[in-house]
Design a protein around this motif. Sequence first.
Motif, PDB file in Angstrom:
ATOM      1  N   VAL A  38       0.879  -1.169   0.000  1.00  0.00           N
ATOM      2  CA  VAL A  38       0.000   0.000   0.000  1.00  0.00           C
ATOM      3  C   VAL A  38       0.918   1.221   0.000  1.00  0.00           C
ATOM      4  CG1 VAL A  38      -1.800   1.262   1.216  1.00  0.00           C
ATOM      5  CG2 VAL A  38      -1.803  -1.248   1.224  1.00  0.00           C
ATOM      6  N   ILE A  39       0.969   1.894  -1.144  1.00  0.00           N
ATOM      7  CA  ILE A  39       1.916   3.001  -1.342  1.00  0.00           C
ATOM      8  C   ILE A  39       1.175   4.330  -1.308  1.00  0.00           C
ATOM      9  CG2 ILE A  39       3.613   4.014  -2.904  1.00  0.00           C
ATOM     10  CD1 ILE A  39       4.200   1.235  -3.957  1.00  0.00           C
ATOM     11  N   SER A  40       1.594   5.222  -0.416  1.00  0.00           N
ATOM     12  CA  SER A  40       0.922   6.514  -0.247  1.00  0.00           C
ATOM     13  C   SER A  40       1.788   7.649  -0.778  1.00  0.00           C
ATOM     14  CB  SER A  40       0.621   6.766   1.235  1.00  0.00           C
ATOM     15  OG  SER A  40      -0.215   5.759   1.755  1.00  0.00           O
ATOM     16  N   ASP A  41       1.128   8.580  -1.455  1.00  0.00           N
ATOM     17  CA  ASP A  41       1.798   9.802  -1.904  1.00  0.00           C
ATOM     18  C   ASP A  41       1.824  10.766  -0.730  1.00  0.00           C
ATOM     19  OD1 ASP A  41       2.751  12.058  -3.141  1.00  0.00           O
ATOM     20  OD2 ASP A  41       0.857  12.528  -4.155  1.00  0.00           O
ATOM     21  N   SER A  42       2.934  10.795  -0.026  1.00  0.00           N
ATOM     22  CA  SER A  42       3.039  11.594   1.198  1.00  0.00           C
ATOM     23  C   SER A  42       3.338  13.057   0.887  1.00  0.00           C
ATOM     24  CB  SER A  42       4.158  11.028   2.076  1.00  0.00           C
ATOM     25  OG  SER A  42       5.418  11.281   1.480  1.00  0.00           O
ATOM     26  N   SER A  43       3.352  13.857   1.947  1.00  0.00           N
ATOM     27  CA  SER A  43       3.674  15.281   1.804  1.00  0.00           C
ATOM     28  C   SER A  43       5.113  15.485   1.357  1.00  0.00           C
ATOM     29  CB  SER A  43       3.433  16.006   3.131  1.00  0.00           C
ATOM     30  OG  SER A  43       4.199  15.414   4.165  1.00  0.00           O
ATOM     31  N   GLY A  50       9.778   2.281   9.773  1.00  0.00           N
ATOM     32  CA  GLY A  50      10.646   3.459   9.859  1.00  0.00           C
ATOM     33  C   GLY A  50      11.860   3.363   8.962  1.00  0.00           C
ATOM     34  N   ASP A  51      12.179   2.136   8.471  1.00  0.00           N
ATOM     35  CA  ASP A  51      13.322   1.965   7.570  1.00  0.00           C
ATOM     36  C   ASP A  51      13.043   2.626   6.225  1.00  0.00           C
ATOM     37  OD1 ASP A  51      14.672   0.565   9.480  1.00  0.00           O
ATOM     38  OD2 ASP A  51      14.518  -1.398   8.497  1.00  0.00           O
ATOM     39  N   VAL A  52      14.083   3.171   5.621  1.00  0.00           N
ATOM     40  CA  VAL A  52      14.007   3.762   4.276  1.00  0.00           C
ATOM     41  C   VAL A  52      14.580   2.758   3.286  1.00  0.00           C
ATOM     42  CG1 VAL A  52      14.828   5.639   2.794  1.00  0.00           C
ATOM     43  CG2 VAL A  52      14.129   6.121   5.156  1.00  0.00           C
ATOM     44  N   ILE A  53      13.854   2.505   2.180  1.00  0.00           N
ATOM     45  CA  ILE A  53      14.286   1.479   1.230  1.00  0.00           C
ATOM     46  C   ILE A  53      14.375   2.026  -0.187  1.00  0.00           C
ATOM     47  CG2 ILE A  53      13.300  -0.364   2.651  1.00  0.00           C
ATOM     48  CD1 ILE A  53      11.006  -0.514   0.595  1.00  0.00           C
ATOM     49  N   ASP A  54      15.193   1.366  -0.996  1.00  0.00           N
ATOM     50  CA  ASP A  54      15.374   1.698  -2.409  1.00  0.00           C
ATOM     51  C   ASP A  54      14.312   0.954  -3.216  1.00  0.00           C
ATOM     52  OD1 ASP A  54      16.151   2.007  -5.027  1.00  0.00           O
ATOM     53  OD2 ASP A  54      18.213   1.322  -4.742  1.00  0.00           O
ATOM     54  N   GLY A  55      13.438   1.701  -3.890  1.00  0.00           N
ATOM     55  CA  GLY A  55      12.341   1.095  -4.633  1.00  0.00           C
ATOM     56  C   GLY A  55      12.766   0.239  -5.802  1.00  0.00           C
ATOM     57  N   SER A  56      13.975   0.473  -6.331  1.00  0.00           N
ATOM     58  CA  SER A  56      14.424  -0.301  -7.492  1.00  0.00           C
ATOM     59  C   SER A  56      14.558  -1.784  -7.154  1.00  0.00           C
ATOM     60  CB  SER A  56      15.759   0.240  -8.015  1.00  0.00           C
ATOM     61  OG  SER A  56      16.778   0.080  -7.045  1.00  0.00           O
ATOM     62  N   LEU A  57      14.720  -2.110  -5.873  1.00  0.00           N
ATOM     63  CA  LEU A  57      14.888  -3.502  -5.456  1.00  0.00           C
ATOM     64  C   LEU A  57      13.563  -4.257  -5.400  1.00  0.00           C
ATOM     65  CD1 LEU A  57      17.495  -2.869  -2.619  1.00  0.00           C
ATOM     66  CD2 LEU A  57      17.944  -3.663  -4.939  1.00  0.00           C
ATOM     67  N   TYR A  62      12.502   5.340  -7.136  1.00  0.00           N
ATOM     68  CA  TYR A  62      11.726   5.750  -5.970  1.00  0.00           C
ATOM     69  C   TYR A  62      12.421   5.356  -4.665  1.00  0.00           C
ATOM     70  CZ  TYR A  62       7.666   6.921  -8.816  1.00  0.00           C
ATOM     71  OH  TYR A  62       6.822   7.503  -9.725  1.00  0.00           O
ATOM     72  N   THR A  63      12.236   6.215  -3.667  1.00  0.00           N
ATOM     73  CA  THR A  63      12.689   5.916  -2.307  1.00  0.00           C
ATOM     74  C   THR A  63      11.462   5.922  -1.412  1.00  0.00           C
ATOM     75  OG1 THR A  63      14.823   6.996  -2.694  1.00  0.00           O
ATOM     76  CG2 THR A  63      14.178   6.640  -0.406  1.00  0.00           C
ATOM     77  N   PHE A  64      11.315   4.858  -0.618  1.00  0.00           N
ATOM     78  CA  PHE A  64      10.152   4.712   0.242  1.00  0.00           C
ATOM     79  C   PHE A  64      10.545   4.651   1.717  1.00  0.00           C
ATOM     80  CE2 PHE A  64       9.057   2.238  -3.656  1.00  0.00           C
ATOM     81  CZ  PHE A  64       8.008   3.021  -4.113  1.00  0.00           C
ATOM     82  N   LYS A  65       9.585   4.959   2.559  1.00  0.00           N
ATOM     83  CA  LYS A  65       9.730   4.732   3.991  1.00  0.00           C
ATOM     84  C   LYS A  65       8.657   3.745   4.415  1.00  0.00           C
ATOM     85  CE  LYS A  65       9.790   7.093   8.487  1.00  0.00           C
ATOM     86  NZ  LYS A  65       9.694   8.390   9.176  1.00  0.00           N
ATOM     87  N   ILE A  66       9.040   2.709   5.174  1.00  0.00           N
ATOM     88  CA  ILE A  66       8.077   1.741   5.681  1.00  0.00           C
ATOM     89  C   ILE A  66       7.326   2.385   6.846  1.00  0.00           C
ATOM     90  CG2 ILE A  66       7.742  -0.530   6.706  1.00  0.00           C
ATOM     91  CD1 ILE A  66      10.381  -1.396   5.410  1.00  0.00           C
ATOM     92  N   THR A  67       6.005   2.521   6.698  1.00  0.00           N
ATOM     93  CA  THR A  67       5.216   3.208   7.726  1.00  0.00           C
ATOM     94  C   THR A  67       4.328   2.261   8.532  1.00  0.00           C
ATOM     95  OG1 THR A  67       3.468   3.665   6.102  1.00  0.00           O
ATOM     96  CG2 THR A  67       5.167   5.366   6.431  1.00  0.00           C
ATOM     97  N   ASN A  96       2.932  -1.101   4.353  1.00  0.00           N
ATOM     98  CA  ASN A  96       2.553   0.270   4.010  1.00  0.00           C
ATOM     99  C   ASN A  96       3.818   1.094   3.769  1.00  0.00           C
ATOM    100  OD1 ASN A  96      -0.034  -0.623   4.630  1.00  0.00           O
ATOM    101  ND2 ASN A  96       0.051   0.175   6.715  1.00  0.00           N
ATOM    102  N   LEU A  97       3.838   1.774   2.623  1.00  0.00           N
ATOM    103  CA  LEU A  97       5.003   2.566   2.242  1.00  0.00           C
ATOM    104  C   LEU A  97       4.586   4.001   1.929  1.00  0.00           C
ATOM    105  CD1 LEU A  97       6.619   0.052  -0.312  1.00  0.00           C
ATOM    106  CD2 LEU A  97       7.294   0.384   2.073  1.00  0.00           C
ATOM    107  N   ALA A  98       5.421   4.945   2.291  1.00  0.00           N
ATOM    108  CA  ALA A  98       5.218   6.346   1.922  1.00  0.00           C
ATOM    109  C   ALA A  98       6.318   6.728   0.937  1.00  0.00           C
ATOM    110  CB  ALA A  98       5.277   7.247   3.147  1.00  0.00           C
ATOM    111  N   ILE A  99       5.932   7.403  -0.148  1.00  0.00           N
ATOM    112  CA  ILE A  99       6.924   7.853  -1.132  1.00  0.00           C
ATOM    113  C   ILE A  99       7.664   9.056  -0.558  1.00  0.00           C
ATOM    114  CG2 ILE A  99       7.317   8.640  -3.492  1.00  0.00           C
ATOM    115  CD1 ILE A  99       4.504   7.534  -4.164  1.00  0.00           C
ATOM    116  N   LEU A 100       8.982   8.937  -0.497  1.00  0.00           N
ATOM    117  CA  LEU A 100       9.791  10.055  -0.016  1.00  0.00           C
ATOM    118  C   LEU A 100      10.300  10.918  -1.159  1.00  0.00           C
ATOM    119  CD1 LEU A 100      11.925   8.400   2.824  1.00  0.00           C
ATOM    120  CD2 LEU A 100       9.783   9.671   3.020  1.00  0.00           C
TER     121      LEU A 100
END
Length: 304
Positions: free
Chosen positions: A14-19, A47-54, A60-65, A136-140
């Motif tokens: 579940v990927i959210s377009d964050s602020s 809270g971990d930040v991950i590389d979306g290419s993987l 894209y860079t995501f944060k696990i929320t 759940n992921l937030a787009i950073l």
Amino acid sequence: MSARGQKALPLQLVISDSSSFLGTGMTLKFELEEDEKKAFFYGKKIGDVIDGSLIGFAGYTFKITGGSDIAGFPHIKGVPGPGLKQIMRSGPPGYRPRKYKIPKKGGGYKIINLKNVRKKKTVRGEELSEWTRQVNLAILERSGANIKEMSENELANDKILKGIAEKLGKVILKWGFEGITFIGEGESTPLIEKFKELGLDDSAIGKIYFKVGVAVLKNFEKDELKKLLEPLKKLSRKKPPKLGRYIAAVIYTAYEELKEKGNANPDELGEKLANEIVTAMRKSLEGNLEKPKKVPFKIKEGGE
């Protein structure tokens, strides 16, 4: 985990377009079927930040929320490990306090509000594992070309940008497609069904959503988008915002014109709606949006 002989369940994203990104608040759902991509999350924590290419989202860079297991038990930040544990909670995730009505002896009801009341709930630790079924992921951020400089085809080839544009278009166009209904004998028909009767199928409607969403993303900055979208997200026929009523009028006018022409071209219709709606949004931000054509949200059949 799956029993022997059973197909492994996909991992829901579940990927959210964050602020931190575009700030539209749109949420997209994807599924990961490949074991390698699912296993990438095992051991990661909220809270971990991950590389979306993987995981198939290059640039894209995501944060696990957050996340949950197949039974719906949520992963809770600050609770160590991946296993199930019982902890005291006073609010979500994992527990949503409610209000209850209790009958009084003399009549009437007494309201019991459980807000801030702590309750023991079963949760999972903050570490994701093979038991996790939703993440759940937030787009950073996103690297690459500026969205405003990308073509429609380039945007359509980006799974996330395409999804955000389609959802954005749907939020905007619902003011006409869903807000306006035709009342017949014992039934009501939303305007979107009338467009379908003129030859626009679900695929064509999706193309129109995308075109309108792309136009809005390209023409407005993040702070402008937030200001424009806030009053449009919830459809209200009783107290519609001026911009919502204007959008409804634009869509209804397009329907009337389409009925006369009898030629439903989704590209042309999408372009027309996008141009008129972007113009209206710009005027709304400037404070000079004119009064829209009066179109009722309920129209009696035969009185179109």
